[in-house]
Design an enzyme around this catalytic site. Structure first.
Site, PDB file in Angstrom:
ATOM      1  N   HIS A 145       1.121  -1.286   0.026  1.00  0.00           N
ATOM      2  CA  HIS A 145      -0.334   0.181  -0.111  1.00  0.00           C
ATOM      3  C   HIS A 145       1.679   1.403  -0.092  1.00  0.00           C
ATOM      4  O   HIS A 145       0.934   2.029  -0.204  1.00  0.00           O
ATOM      5  CB  HIS A 145      -0.747  -0.161   1.632  1.00  0.00           C
ATOM      6  CG  HIS A 145      -2.032   1.323   1.284  1.00  0.00           C
ATOM      7  ND1 HIS A 145      -3.058   0.887   1.196  1.00  0.00           N
ATOM      8  CD2 HIS A 145      -0.996   2.276   2.151  1.00  0.00           C
ATOM      9  CE1 HIS A 145      -3.327   2.511   1.155  1.00  0.00           C
ATOM     10  NE2 HIS A 145      -2.188   3.074   2.080  1.00  0.00           N
ATOM     11  N   GLU A 146       2.025   1.590   0.668  1.00  0.00           N
ATOM     12  CA  GLU A 146       2.792   2.343   0.745  1.00  0.00           C
ATOM     13  C   GLU A 146       3.458   2.594  -0.393  1.00  0.00           C
ATOM     14  O   GLU A 146       3.907   3.482  -0.734  1.00  0.00           O
ATOM     15  CB  GLU A 146       2.891   2.585   2.222  1.00  0.00           C
ATOM     16  CG  GLU A 146       3.227   2.277   3.485  1.00  0.00           C
ATOM     17  CD  GLU A 146       1.743   3.487   3.985  1.00  0.00           C
ATOM     18  OE1 GLU A 146       2.473   4.635   3.033  1.00  0.00           O
ATOM     19  OE2 GLU A 146       1.213   2.659   4.360  1.00  0.00           O
ATOM     20  N   HIS A 149       1.533   4.261  -3.073  1.00  0.00           N
ATOM     21  CA  HIS A 149       1.890   5.516  -2.481  1.00  0.00           C
ATOM     22  C   HIS A 149       2.712   6.365  -3.857  1.00  0.00           C
ATOM     23  O   HIS A 149       2.513   6.989  -4.245  1.00  0.00           O
ATOM     24  CB  HIS A 149       1.874   6.187  -1.464  1.00  0.00           C
ATOM     25  CG  HIS A 149       0.363   6.282  -0.428  1.00  0.00           C
ATOM     26  ND1 HIS A 149      -1.114   7.401  -1.278  1.00  0.00           N
ATOM     27  CD2 HIS A 149      -0.639   6.039   0.741  1.00  0.00           C
ATOM     28  CE1 HIS A 149      -1.595   6.368  -0.028  1.00  0.00           C
ATOM     29  NE2 HIS A 149      -1.614   5.947   0.938  1.00  0.00           N
ATOM     30  N   GLU A 229      -6.153   6.837  -1.546  1.00  0.00           N
ATOM     31  CA  GLU A 229      -6.296   5.831  -0.703  1.00  0.00           C
ATOM     32  C   GLU A 229      -6.673   4.804  -1.430  1.00  0.00           C
ATOM     33  O   GLU A 229      -6.399   3.551  -1.391  1.00  0.00           O
ATOM     34  CB  GLU A 229      -6.907   5.896   0.682  1.00  0.00           C
ATOM     35  CG  GLU A 229      -6.408   6.615   1.800  1.00  0.00           C
ATOM     36  CD  GLU A 229      -4.676   6.507   1.691  1.00  0.00           C
ATOM     37  OE1 GLU A 229      -5.076   4.870   2.321  1.00  0.00           O
ATOM     38  OE2 GLU A 229      -4.287   7.367   1.701  1.00  0.00           O
TER      39      GLU A 229
END
Length: 297
Positions: A145-146, A149, A229
């Site tokens: 997930h990071e 980003h 997100e």
């Protein structure tokens, strides 16, 4: 906490100093009062609006390390650290970005964040609470997930959006303040529609309007953040697997995680409180449902 406050103070002093220098060098120092016309006012508003966001972005990595007390893994000292570094390395290569620094910060809450002005020289950090309360598959998904980003350029995008929003908040607050000030002073029929420089009424009205417009504009920034997100969740699912990403979000849901990250770092955390249209994160149940219904996986 004291260290965070000192970093916040230093950053704000730097922002004010840079803004002052730019406005002085460009001759736009008095433009925000409207005395030089609309275009100079807009340019001055852009200087004020973008400077803080850009400086915060450029300093974000160092501020995160020092403000959050992040231990950056230079040489793995145990199996967990070695696994974290190797997982981030693999995901970064798959996402097509440079190897980020990998760090751990002390917090009982399960959380993680990514930051940095350059996607090829960024930072991914996880909390001790996340490592203690999640299994390896779930941590892998959080890392994905990071990494997503970073690969999506979310740090720069948010900076640009915040800068644009700040610019128009400052600009519009002064336009409307000028109209109100002229009306209150009975100058609506005057040939000079610009507010009087150093007018106390103009200053007070523009200050209040800036707060009001800023409050409303924060909903726009929060909306972009929430959409970001969903994309990061999709990226995490691609890098780690859909079931792992859903499992990580469910684990966060079960932990009732609190948002313990400051400022812009909270915007890039894996979890956060959802209370209203001003939240940077959608509700976890909504994110889980979106992944389940995503036919791409």
């Amino acid at each position: 906490m004291f260290k965070r406050m000192m970093l916040w103070a230093v950053t704000n002093i730097a922002v004010i100093a840079v803004i002052t220098v730019i406005l002085s060098v460009t001759g736009l120092g008095g433009a925000l009062n409207g005395g030089q016309g609309l275009l100079p006012m807009l340019l001055a508003a852009a200087v004020v609006g973008f400077t803080g966001s850009i400086i915060s972005l450029l300093m974000s990595k160092k501020m995160a390390i020092h403000g959050m007390g992040v231990y950056v893994i230079q040489q793995p000292e145990n199996q967990m650290e070695a696994w974290l570094v190797e997982t981030v390395r693999r995901q970064a290569e798959e996402a097509g970005i440079g190897m980020p620094d990998v760090g751990i910060f002390d917090s009982a809450d399960p959380n993680a964040f990514a930051t940095g002005a350059n996607k090829n020289a960024s930072l991914v950090a996880v909390s001790t609470g996340l490592l203690h309360n999640m299994n390896q598959d779930e941590v892998e998904a959080v890392l994905g997930h990071e990494i997503a980003h970073i690969a999506n350029g979310d740090m720069v995008t948010l900076t640009l959006i915040q800068g644009v929003v700040n610019t128009f908040v400052i600009f519009l607050s002064r336009i409307v303040a000028g109209i109100i000030t002229n009306a209150l002073q009975g100058n609506s029929d005057s040939d000079n529609d610009a507010p009087v420089e150093n007018s106390g009424t103009f200053f007070i009205v523009s200050f209040v309007l800036q707060i009001v417009f800023g409050f409303l504009a924060s909903m726009i920034v929060a909306w972009f953040s929430r959409q970001r997100e969903f994309r990061a969740d999709e990226g995490g699912a691609r890098l780690a697997g859909k079931s792992k990403m859903i499992g990580a979000l469910q684990a966060l849901q079960n932990q009732h995680a609190n948002e313990d990250l400051p400022g812009n770092l909270a915007a890039f955390g894996i979890s956060g409180k959802f209370t209203s249209l001003f939240s940077s994160h959608p509700p976890l149940e909504v994110r889980i449902e979106a992944l389940r219904n995503n036919s791409q996986f």
